[in-house]
Design a protein around this motif. Structure first.
Motif, PDB file in Angstrom:
ATOM      1  N   LEU A 198       2.171  78.227 -77.513  1.00 29.91           N
ATOM      2  CA  LEU A 198       2.600  78.567 -76.000  1.00 29.91           C
ATOM      3  C   LEU A 198       2.066  77.451 -74.986  1.00 29.91           C
ATOM      4  O   LEU A 198       1.023  77.016 -75.341  1.00 29.91           O
ATOM      5  CB  LEU A 198       2.213  79.946 -75.715  1.00 29.91           C
ATOM      6  N   ASN A 238       3.779  77.302 -68.234  1.00 33.18           N
ATOM      7  CA  ASN A 238       5.420  76.853 -67.852  1.00 33.18           C
ATOM      8  C   ASN A 238       5.394  76.610 -66.334  1.00 33.18           C
ATOM      9  O   ASN A 238       5.248  77.868 -65.552  1.00 33.18           O
ATOM     10  CB  ASN A 238       6.103  77.869 -68.183  1.00 33.18           C
ATOM     11  N   ASN A 283      17.266  81.968 -70.791  1.00 34.97           N
ATOM     12  CA  ASN A 283      16.891  81.283 -71.966  1.00 34.97           C
ATOM     13  C   ASN A 283      15.366  80.833 -71.824  1.00 34.97           C
ATOM     14  O   ASN A 283      15.055  79.935 -72.478  1.00 34.97           O
ATOM     15  CB  ASN A 283      17.683  79.952 -72.215  1.00 34.97           C
ATOM     16  N   ASP A 300      11.442  81.470 -72.763  1.00 38.06           N
ATOM     17  CA  ASP A 300      10.561  82.143 -73.714  1.00 38.06           C
ATOM     18  C   ASP A 300       9.644  83.123 -73.194  1.00 38.06           C
ATOM     19  O   ASP A 300       9.224  82.936 -72.488  1.00 38.06           O
ATOM     20  CB  ASP A 300       9.795  81.061 -74.352  1.00 38.06           C
ATOM     21  N   GLU A 325       5.911  82.962 -73.529  1.00 38.27           N
ATOM     22  CA  GLU A 325       5.596  81.839 -72.745  1.00 38.27           C
ATOM     23  C   GLU A 325       5.356  82.278 -71.282  1.00 38.27           C
ATOM     24  O   GLU A 325       4.428  81.851 -70.454  1.00 38.27           O
ATOM     25  CB  GLU A 325       6.166  80.613 -73.035  1.00 38.27           C
ATOM     26  N   THR A 338       5.235  92.258 -75.472  1.00 40.75           N
ATOM     27  CA  THR A 338       6.174  91.405 -76.312  1.00 40.75           C
ATOM     28  C   THR A 338       5.523  91.336 -77.688  1.00 40.75           C
ATOM     29  O   THR A 338       6.097  91.298 -78.843  1.00 40.75           O
ATOM     30  CB  THR A 338       6.419  89.985 -75.607  1.00 40.75           C
ATOM     31  N   ARG A 364      10.707  87.188 -83.542  1.00 39.78           N
ATOM     32  CA  ARG A 364      10.031  86.202 -82.423  1.00 39.78           C
ATOM     33  C   ARG A 364      11.202  85.773 -81.793  1.00 39.78           C
ATOM     34  O   ARG A 364      11.333  85.311 -80.553  1.00 39.78           O
ATOM     35  CB  ARG A 364       8.936  85.560 -83.087  1.00 39.78           C
ATOM     36  N   SER A 365      12.201  85.355 -82.521  1.00 39.49           N
ATOM     37  CA  SER A 365      13.319  84.078 -82.090  1.00 39.49           C
ATOM     38  C   SER A 365      14.198  84.832 -81.121  1.00 39.49           C
ATOM     39  O   SER A 365      14.837  83.944 -80.302  1.00 39.49           O
ATOM     40  CB  SER A 365      14.007  83.616 -83.251  1.00 39.49           C
ATOM     41  N   LEU A 407      13.205  86.626 -78.216  1.00 42.41           N
ATOM     42  CA  LEU A 407      12.465  86.857 -77.275  1.00 42.41           C
ATOM     43  C   LEU A 407      12.714  85.947 -76.097  1.00 42.41           C
ATOM     44  O   LEU A 407      11.873  85.020 -75.831  1.00 42.41           O
ATOM     45  CB  LEU A 407      10.846  87.170 -77.340  1.00 42.41           C
ATOM     46  N   LYS A 408      14.038  85.822 -75.766  1.00 45.18           N
ATOM     47  CA  LYS A 408      14.414  84.931 -74.781  1.00 45.18           C
ATOM     48  C   LYS A 408      15.045  85.806 -73.409  1.00 45.18           C
ATOM     49  O   LYS A 408      15.656  86.980 -73.608  1.00 45.18           O
ATOM     50  CB  LYS A 408      15.708  84.245 -75.091  1.00 45.18           C
TER      51      LYS A 408
END
Length: 337
Positions: free
Chosen positions: A51, A54, A135, A137, A140, A162, A172-173, A175-176
């Motif tokens: 992570l 951002n 899109n 994450d 993050e 989350t 996990r993939s 989680l967008k």
């Protein structure tokens, strides 16, 4: 979803300094809280690995928080918003999705009381029927917003949610979503997903990010929990007579949330009372006279007005914005035509 609530959740405080060293330390400090919620160390490490702070997420949050800084700014007209959000693409697309999913939607309506067209209208408004879901994450983005600190009380629990989702089997993939943490076809926050999401197709997990069945089942479940009353409309468009004394209808209650939304509504009156006051439904039909409704004139006197029932308040619970809730109701009516 819930954008108005996100905007008003708490007042800003001084932001913490950015930089991944401090960010990493903050994220790792959350392990005891995650463990207390049933998250394993393996899940915690897997979700938090890599992570990064951002800065784009923080910039978007600050831009959004700037919008309501002037509570006295004039409210724009609803008509331009309606034209943009209840357009031919959403209406025709909604009818196609509605017809394709009608057996499923009818089953959901039977046990939630939420009309099929309302579920599809929210699906359309949130993500254009699944085409635009975001899109960013989620872990993050949410960890960044929590670390930044101005609204930590909102975003830290969402980040922890989350982790709980992954612990419960959400990949996990997937989680967008949006920069503020909403994800999937219905744009649920992670905490809302944990509380409300339903498995509509029977595969054992509520895949609101890829399953239309799970998405609409979850939307119906949300509105049912928000107090949707079966057999009542969300509202009806009406024509208001020129001589209506609006001063006698003013709502003198002080709203406890979303004040700019609710202060525009009149006092509650029965449909029979509104009819006696000379209002006329634009579709020519009055609902049951005992149904309670408030009057909203979003574009001012002389323009289309709306009598809004308690079911309108359920839509506001999804997103506390009059323009959003009105456009959901209007789109649903168009889908039903």
């Amino acid at each position: 979803m819930l954008s108005a609530w996100l905007l008003s959740a708490s007042a800003p405080v001084h932001a913490q300094a950015s930089g991944n060293a401090g960010f990493d330390a903050y994220v790792q400090s959350l392990w005891p809280k995650a463990q207390a919620k049933g998250v394993s160390r393996a899940t915690f490490d897997r979700v938090t690995a890599g992570l990064q702070y951002n800065a784009r997420v923080v910039a978007l949050d600050r831009d959004n928080l700037g919008a309501p800084s002037n509570p006295n700014a004039p409210i724009p007209a609803f008509a331009p918003y309606r034209i943009k959000h209840v357009d031919a693409a959403r209406i025709n697309g909604g009818r196609r999705v509605h017809d394709r999913l009608l057996p499923l939607l009818s089953r959901i309506e039977a046990h939630t009381g939420v009309p099929t067209s309302i579920m599809i209208a929210i699906f359309g408004h949130e993500t254009a029927y699944g085409a635009v879901t975001g899109n960013f994450d989620l872990p993050e983005a949410l960890a960044t917003l929590a670390y930044e600190g101005r609204r930590r009380s909102l975003f830290e629990p969402e980040f922890l949610a989350t982790l709980q989702m992954v612990e419960q089997g959400v990949p996990r993939s997937v989680l967008k979503g949006s920069w503020a943490g909403a994800f999937g076809y219905p744009q649920f926050l992670p905490s809302v997903y944990l509380q409300v999401a339903e498995d509509g197709d029977g595969d054992g997990i509520a895949r609101i990010w890829s399953s239309e069945a799970d998405a609409v089942e979850s939307i119906g479940a949300y509105l049912r929990r928000a107090g949707w009353r079966p057999g009542q409309p969300w509202g009806i468009p009406v024509r208001v007579p020129d001589g209506l004394d609006r001063s006698r209808l003013a709502n003198r209650l002080v709203p406890t949330r979303c004040p700019r939304v609710f202060e525009r509504h009149s006092r509650w009156r029965s449909m029979a009372e509104w009819r006696a006051a000379g209002l006329q439904p634009l579709n020519g039909r009055w609902p049951d006279g005992e149904i309670q409704a408030t009057l909203l004139e979003p574009d001012g006197p002389g323009k289309t007005a709306y009598l809004l029932t308690g079911n309108y308040r359920a839509i506001l619970d999804y997103n506390c914005s009059n323009f959003y809730a009105l456009s959901v109701g209007v789109l649903a009516d168009e889908i039903d035509r």
